[in-house]
Enzyme design. Sequence first.
Site, mmCIF file in Angstrom:
data_model
loop_
_atom_site.group_PDB
_atom_site.id
_atom_site.type_symbol
_atom_site.label_atom_id
_atom_site.label_comp_id
_atom_site.label_asym_id
_atom_site.label_seq_id
_atom_site.Cartn_x
_atom_site.Cartn_y
_atom_site.Cartn_z
ATOM 1 N N CYS A 41 11.768 60.129 63.276
ATOM 2 C CA CYS A 41 10.316 60.166 63.127
ATOM 3 C C CYS A 41 9.857 61.258 64.087
ATOM 4 O O CYS A 41 10.230 61.254 65.264
ATOM 5 C CB CYS A 41 9.723 58.820 63.524
ATOM 6 S SG CYS A 41 7.948 58.905 63.745
ATOM 7 N N CYS A 73 6.053 57.310 68.855
ATOM 8 C CA CYS A 73 6.074 56.220 67.872
ATOM 9 C C CYS A 73 6.606 54.894 68.441
ATOM 10 O O CYS A 73 5.920 53.888 68.437
ATOM 11 C CB CYS A 73 6.903 56.665 66.674
ATOM 12 S SG CYS A 73 7.156 55.402 65.468
ATOM 13 N N GLU A 100 47.561 18.790 66.026
ATOM 14 C CA GLU A 100 48.456 19.936 66.224
ATOM 15 C C GLU A 100 47.692 21.234 65.980
ATOM 16 O O GLU A 100 46.784 21.265 65.144
ATOM 17 C CB GLU A 100 49.620 19.862 65.222
ATOM 18 C CG GLU A 100 50.403 18.574 65.310
ATOM 19 C CD GLU A 100 51.449 18.451 64.208
ATOM 20 O OE1 GLU A 100 51.690 19.436 63.487
ATOM 21 O OE2 GLU A 100 52.014 17.367 64.073
ATOM 22 N N CYS A 119 7.610 57.590 58.366
ATOM 23 C CA CYS A 119 8.042 56.571 59.324
ATOM 24 C C CYS A 119 7.440 55.204 58.970
ATOM 25 O O CYS A 119 6.236 55.088 58.792
ATOM 26 C CB CYS A 119 7.617 56.991 60.726
ATOM 27 S SG CYS A 119 7.892 55.690 61.927
ATOM 28 N N CYS A 147 4.849 54.281 62.127
ATOM 29 C CA CYS A 147 3.596 54.985 62.414
ATOM 30 C C CYS A 147 3.105 55.801 61.223
ATOM 31 O O CYS A 147 2.015 56.374 61.285
ATOM 32 C CB CYS A 147 3.769 55.874 63.645
ATOM 33 S SG CYS A 147 4.816 57.289 63.307
ATOM 34 N N ASP A 168 48.895 30.251 62.278
ATOM 35 C CA ASP A 168 48.604 31.095 61.127
ATOM 36 C C ASP A 168 49.784 32.031 60.881
ATOM 37 O O ASP A 168 49.832 33.145 61.385
ATOM 38 C CB ASP A 168 47.332 31.899 61.424
ATOM 39 C CG ASP A 168 46.672 32.341 60.146
ATOM 40 O OD1 ASP A 168 47.124 31.931 59.064
ATOM 41 O OD2 ASP A 168 45.703 33.119 60.230
ATOM 42 N N TYR A 186 56.746 21.592 62.564
ATOM 43 C CA TYR A 186 55.676 20.599 62.496
ATOM 44 C C TYR A 186 56.003 19.415 61.587
ATOM 45 O O TYR A 186 55.184 18.536 61.392
ATOM 46 C CB TYR A 186 54.340 21.230 62.100
ATOM 47 C CG TYR A 186 54.325 22.030 60.805
ATOM 48 C CD1 TYR A 186 54.555 21.429 59.579
ATOM 49 C CD2 TYR A 186 54.035 23.393 60.827
ATOM 50 C CE1 TYR A 186 54.528 22.163 58.405
ATOM 51 C CE2 TYR A 186 54.002 24.140 59.667
ATOM 52 C CZ TYR A 186 54.256 23.514 58.456
ATOM 53 O OH TYR A 186 54.222 24.237 57.304
ATOM 54 N N LYS A 202 39.411 23.273 60.241
ATOM 55 C CA LYS A 202 39.488 24.721 60.454
ATOM 56 C C LYS A 202 38.324 25.303 61.253
ATOM 57 O O LYS A 202 37.195 24.811 61.166
ATOM 58 C CB LYS A 202 39.556 25.420 59.091
ATOM 59 C CG LYS A 202 40.802 25.014 58.320
ATOM 60 C CD LYS A 202 41.540 26.012 57.676
ATOM 61 C CE LYS A 202 41.585 27.112 56.917
ATOM 62 N NZ LYS A 202 42.028 27.341 55.659
ATOM 63 N N LYS A 208 46.933 24.622 64.329
ATOM 64 C CA LYS A 208 47.278 25.101 62.991
ATOM 65 C C LYS A 208 47.660 26.581 63.097
ATOM 66 O O LYS A 208 46.795 27.456 63.141
ATOM 67 C CB LYS A 208 46.098 24.908 62.034
ATOM 68 C CG LYS A 208 46.496 25.183 60.599
ATOM 69 C CD LYS A 208 45.391 24.778 59.650
ATOM 70 C CE LYS A 208 45.814 24.965 58.218
ATOM 71 N NZ LYS A 208 46.261 26.314 57.886
#
Length: 724
Positions: A451, A456, A115, A433, A436, A119, A248, A339, A117
């Site tokens: 930078c 770079c 079945e 940086c 570089c 929520d 259920y 689950k 599930k």
Amino acid sequence: MNIIEAKKRLEKLKIEIDYHRYNYHVLDRETISAAALDSLKNELFALENEYPELITSDSPTQRVAGAPLDKFEKAKHSRPMISLFDAFSESDMRDWKERNENYLERNLTEEYYCELKLDGLAISLNYKFGKLILAATRGDGKVGENVTMNVKTIQSIPLVLRKPEEKELLEVGFLKSEIKEVFSLLEGGVIEIRGEAIMTKKVFADLNKKYLAESRPALANTRNGVAGSIRQLDSKITAERKLDFYAYDLLLGDFERGEIVDTKEKSDALVRLLGLKVLADNAVCKDLDNVFSFFKKVGERREKLPFEIDGVVVKINNLKMWPVLGIVGKAPRYMMAYKFPAEQATTTINDIVWQVGRTGALTPTAILEPVNVGGATISRSTLHNFDEIERLDLRLGDTIIIERSGDVIPKVISVLKNLRSGKEKKIIPPSVCPMCGGKVEQIKDEVAYRCLNKSCFAVSLRQITHFVSKGAANFDGLGPKLIEQFLASGLIKDAADIYNIKKADLLSLERFAEKKADNVIEVINSRRELDVARFIYGLGIRHVGEETAMTLAEMIIHEIMEGAQLSKKVGAANAKTQLSGFLKIEHLISVLQHKTEEDLAKMEDIGPIVAESIYTFWRDEKNLEVLKKFEKNGLILTISTPQSKNTKTSALTGKIFVLTGSLSSLTRDEAKDKIRTLGAKTKESVTKDTDYVVAGESSGSKYDKAKELGITILDEDEFLKMIK
Ligand code: IVH
């Protein structure tokens, strides 16, 4: 973590968990997702397992369920509303079957009934003489809240049970004697139907739109929407929420399960005939393999379903088995909640790395303690910019909530500040940086730090793409697009980082699903051995092409071998490794560092400019760092240059070839390899020293030059004959 630290962490976790529990279960307010809360509980559980002496009776791990709210009348359940055990994998499910087989001391061949599930919120409906007399929430499992008034607003719940026709009951497999019992319960007994009250995704979205327009607080999610609607005093509001209900479970008076209705499938059929809704998706699966494919199919449809589900409840279809298997602890043995993986989890931030984008903007990435989220282990998460760090008030060592849904990249949702120990460190943007070493500045009126070195990113990208290219490390399948993505996401800063990429890192990137990640890891692992000449070429040293790289490799191998002979005489321990076909990077560095510019310039084909470039490269601190990182990350350099076992002496030994145009029967690389194994050399340009020019399809200026210098020109056939 020692016991003192564990105790401190444990205390904080308990308070945090209890705070969210109270909000969620008592006040219907979601202050954290159920998955993130589970994650915290798991951490607490693991700590308590490690230090059982720290378990106290008030620990959230010792509690079974929430208490009913005072504002409602209490309602005692006829039979306890228990909960379910959770499974998260096929192996958990197989273990469940095995446990049941051990318990029964026989093989379990019974069918399963699967079945969805839902929520929402569990509700028990009590019908006396066919009329709804009580609707109750689960509460603590024994006593719930009487929410009859509110539940009556749910249109799909009948206030009076429908009386099925005898014919209908016969059709779904009931015997005459069983039908008599059902009728007598409808007329003079109690029938209890349990199920899930839900809010559909559409109702949720519509309500939130409306609330937004009216400036009312939005509902956090559908489950919250249901709980908040049912557990509140104004039934008008419940009605406005347009809830739905799917059954259920069916309890027939004092009858044991299996007595009147023998399968769960038949039980569902009866509930439908009594006028309630049961999910049409529910199905019988004859064994676990069928359960697994049901689960997979449902998982694929999950997004499109009109309501939220968080897994599949797998029940043994034969209801006669239910009392036999019974209950253990908080849940029954005869069913299991299989689950879907949680999409949120909690973990800690170990580090921040900064990566430089195309525009020079610096983006922080959080390096996380690896954690399973949504079924995948995640170890990093982008933080977009420094503002994000400040907005979250994120510090190194913080416990955070991380979210990943589907293939969307994981993101840090929030920081659990109450869990701080005081040792967390503030995060500051780098002043230079990380790629570089150039200057970094926050541009006025901009969020980003940048930078200032304009090239770079492009330079790094070019260098790494060169390293993975065909003539160098030859990472098939790691094209420039992927390299750019790795670089832009901070996963790599240089070519050496490629060898340290983990699957968990890839799953943290956009457009990376399991399979693609597996493929990339496979390519990387298949390239852990690399020929030293290709390696040197791949480093991208200025003016060092394939030929020069090969000359350098030959020289290095030659020197190391000589060294090894010497070392052998004095019994050096590393002599063997040096001769075994593998070369340590430290030896490579050492040989090259011992060469002066003059030494290098004396080598074949190396002029003063090339010599200077090579000389400088092997003395640059940053380069040396990266070189050592290659080895640390698992790259092994191999020796297979003309000096190695693959090379033969032939009539062509020492001859110089230049290739131009394309050959139809072999690639350029294959042709070069062939030439080299015969002891000959290939060069890029035609000079008076060239012995042969191999001219393929559409050869260009090299052909003309060869003609001009009177050098022998070979067509493909002639070349093939020669190298045969
Ligand atoms: S059977 C012994 N079947 O899941 C408990 N529960 O995690 C009987 N749920 O409290 C539950 N869909 O509210 C069952 N098809 C389904 C369900 C289902 C959703 C909920 C139920 C229960 C919770 C347990």
